[in-house]
Enzyme design. Structure first.
Site, short mmCIF file in Angstrom:
data_model
loop_
_atom_site.label_atom_id
_atom_site.label_comp_id
_atom_site.label_asym_id
_atom_site.label_seq_id
_atom_site.Cartn_x
_atom_site.Cartn_y
_atom_site.Cartn_z
N GLU A 153 18.63 46.73 47.10
CA GLU A 153 19.52 47.42 46.72
C GLU A 153 20.16 47.00 45.22
O GLU A 153 20.83 47.72 44.41
CB GLU A 153 21.11 47.06 47.39
N ARG A 180 23.28 42.42 55.46
CA ARG A 180 22.57 42.31 54.46
C ARG A 180 20.92 42.83 54.45
O ARG A 180 20.63 43.03 55.68
CB ARG A 180 22.23 40.56 53.87
N HIS A 238 26.82 49.93 49.91
CA HIS A 238 27.69 48.46 49.94
C HIS A 238 28.97 48.64 49.70
O HIS A 238 29.60 48.10 48.71
CB HIS A 238 26.99 47.40 48.93
P1 NAI Z 1 30.75 34.69 59.74
O1 NAI Z 1 30.34 33.40 59.29
O2 NAI Z 1 31.95 34.51 60.44
O3 NAI Z 1 29.94 35.16 60.78
C1 NAI Z 1 28.37 35.12 60.90
C2 NAI Z 1 27.82 34.65 62.13
O4 NAI Z 1 26.34 34.85 62.31
C3 NAI Z 1 28.23 33.23 62.51
O5 NAI Z 1 28.70 33.21 64.21
C4 NAI Z 1 26.68 32.51 62.81
O6 NAI Z 1 26.50 31.60 63.53
C5 NAI Z 1 26.15 33.80 62.98
N1 NAI Z 1 24.55 33.58 62.56
C6 NAI Z 1 23.79 32.60 61.97
N2 NAI Z 1 22.56 32.83 62.13
C7 NAI Z 1 22.36 33.78 62.75
C8 NAI Z 1 21.12 34.17 63.62
N3 NAI Z 1 19.82 33.64 63.33
N4 NAI Z 1 21.20 35.36 64.43
C9 NAI Z 1 22.26 35.50 64.90
N5 NAI Z 1 23.54 35.15 64.40
C10 NAI Z 1 23.49 34.14 63.64
O7 NAI Z 1 30.60 35.79 58.68
P2 NAI Z 1 31.42 37.23 58.62
O8 NAI Z 1 32.64 37.26 57.71
O9 NAI Z 1 31.54 37.65 60.00
O10 NAI Z 1 30.15 37.89 57.82
C11 NAI Z 1 28.79 38.31 58.42
C12 NAI Z 1 28.08 39.25 57.28
O11 NAI Z 1 28.61 40.23 56.91
C13 NAI Z 1 27.92 38.17 55.99
O12 NAI Z 1 27.12 37.12 56.25
C14 NAI Z 1 27.65 39.12 55.03
O13 NAI Z 1 26.18 39.17 54.63
C15 NAI Z 1 28.18 40.62 55.63
N6 NAI Z 1 29.06 41.06 54.82
C16 NAI Z 1 29.17 42.40 54.32
C17 NAI Z 1 29.88 43.07 53.72
C18 NAI Z 1 29.62 44.48 53.11
O14 NAI Z 1 30.67 44.93 52.42
N7 NAI Z 1 28.65 45.32 53.53
C19 NAI Z 1 31.25 42.43 53.41
C20 NAI Z 1 31.45 40.96 53.62
C21 NAI Z 1 30.45 40.48 54.48
#
Ligand code: NAI
Length: 331
Positions: free
Chosen positions: A262, A233, A294
């Site tokens: 964005e 993000r 994105h």
């Molecule tokens: P997920 O929920 O499986 O993993 C996110 C991880 O971040 C978790 O392990 C969590 O504990 C960790 N986290 C929480 N707070 C944190 C902090 N302060 N510092 C470091 N790590 C922290 O989510 P997933 O599926 O891996 O997605 C990650 C991110 O990717 C989403 O939140 C979304 O913003 C982004 N995303 C972007 C897309 C794109 O098209 N560019 C598409 C899908 C997701």
């Protein structure tokens, strides 16, 4: 159920119509983003379906409540655009797509890293112009380098595994460490990750705690010449501070698929207009920066799953069964 589907593009309509054959909801497509001004377009609907740059804050939720909307469902994993606390207070259910091809985003992040390190987009532009000069295109071997993964959830872990395959040493930071990361990389505190990594890739959600995780102060602790990749993000990065770090060569390269401002730019063709956002214009002027709009999630597999889950969320709400993909409340 009649559903107002905001921020729709042609591919959304095609894929949603296909997935809807099994559900038969009445989908009302709205090209505009959801806001207080566009909320009335959902009149007569029971639910609204949104995307990442729709604004689902308290004021919008209150407007939706007066229209009788009972469900907001987002066609995304990220949910920072939804005020889950306000939704709960108003009795509006909020759901998302918890699981869809995390490979789509992880593979794209690797693609961005290769493209920015090896100057692939720049080289392609040159050869189109008949310029086969190599000067200015030199990158570095990833093999043997240290890669720092911030957020070792579904996407971060896949990204980390791929980087292991490249022969990199992988460091991870996550306030909620998971055993699945053992064997891929080593958890370290964030300052150590920033100090030791040649490549830093962000895979954590945007929350009040992670907003501007990369700012002027944390950039001071980043290894000289490190590359920063952000497919998560835009708000994770203080963009102005990153621009300063690129100017001083503290950062050796930047590749982003997301950008804090964005919402005013992405998912639209603005090529015939004057773009007034000087920050993004400055960013794209650097030879060692790549910006994409994105698109990391944009694979056939991911979109198919997003649309299927979105419709399942709506059907579950309509039937009054337990919602398994609720947007979580802040921890
Ligand atoms: P997920 O929920 O499986 O993993 C996110 C991880 O971040 C978790 O392990 C969590 O504990 C960790 N986290 C929480 N707070 C944190 C902090 N302060 N510092 C470091 N790590 C922290 O989510 P997933 O599926 O891996 O997605 C990650 C991110 O990717 C989403 O939140 C979304 O913003 C982004 N995303 C972007 C897309 C794109 O098209 N560019 C598409 C899908 C997701």
């Amino acid at each position: 159920m009649k559903v107002a589907v905001y921020s729709t593009r042609r591919y959304d309509r095609v894929m949603l119509d296909r997935a809807n054959a099994a559900h038969r909801h009445e989908l009302v497509y709205v090209q505009d983003a959801l806001s207080v001004a566009t909320a009335p377009l959902a009149e007569g609907c029971g639910a609204v379906c949104v995307f990442v740059n729709d604004n689902v804050d308290e004021a919008v939720l209150e407007a939706l409540k007066t229209l009788g909307i009972g469900l907001v469902t987002t066609r995304s994993t990220g949910f920072n655009h939804i005020d889950a606390v306000a939704a709960q207070r108003l009795g509006i259910a909020a759901t998302r797509v918890t699981d869809y091809s995390p490979y789509s985003v992880a593979e794209f992040a690797v693609g961005l890293l290769l493209a920015v390190n090896r100057r692939i987009a720049r080289a392609s532009q040159r050869t189109r112009d008949g310029n086969f000069e190599l000067d200015g295109l030199m990158g570095f071997d990833l093999h043997g380098r240290t890669v720092g993964v911030v957020g070792t959830g579904k996407i971060g872990r896949i990204f980390a595994s791929i980087m292991r395959g490249f022969g990199c040493r992988v460091l991870g930071f996550d306030p909620y460490p998971g055993a699945e990361f053992d064997g891929i990389g080593q958890y370290v505190p964030l300052p150590q990750l920033l100090a030791e990594s040649d490549v830093i890739s962000l895979h954590c959600p945007l929350t009040p705690q992670t907003r501007h995780l990369i700012d002027a102060q944390s950039l001071q602790g980043v290894r000289q010449g490190a590359f920063l990749i952000n497919t998560s993000r835009g708000g994770l990065i203080d963009t102005e501070a990153v621009i300063d770090a690129l100017k001083t060569h503290r950062l050796g390269g930047l590749a982003i698929d997301v950008y804090e401002q964005e919402a005013d730019l992405f998912f639209q063709d603005l090529s015939a207009t004057i773009i007034t956002d000087d920050v993004i214009q400055r960013l794209v002027s650097f030879p060692n920066v790549i910006v994409t709009g994105h698109q990391a999630f944009f694979t056939a597999e991911a979109i198919g799953q997003i649309m299927a889950t979105t419709l399942e969320n709506i059907t579950a709400f309509e039937r009054g069964v337990a919602l398994s993909n609720r947007v979580p409340l802040p921890r």
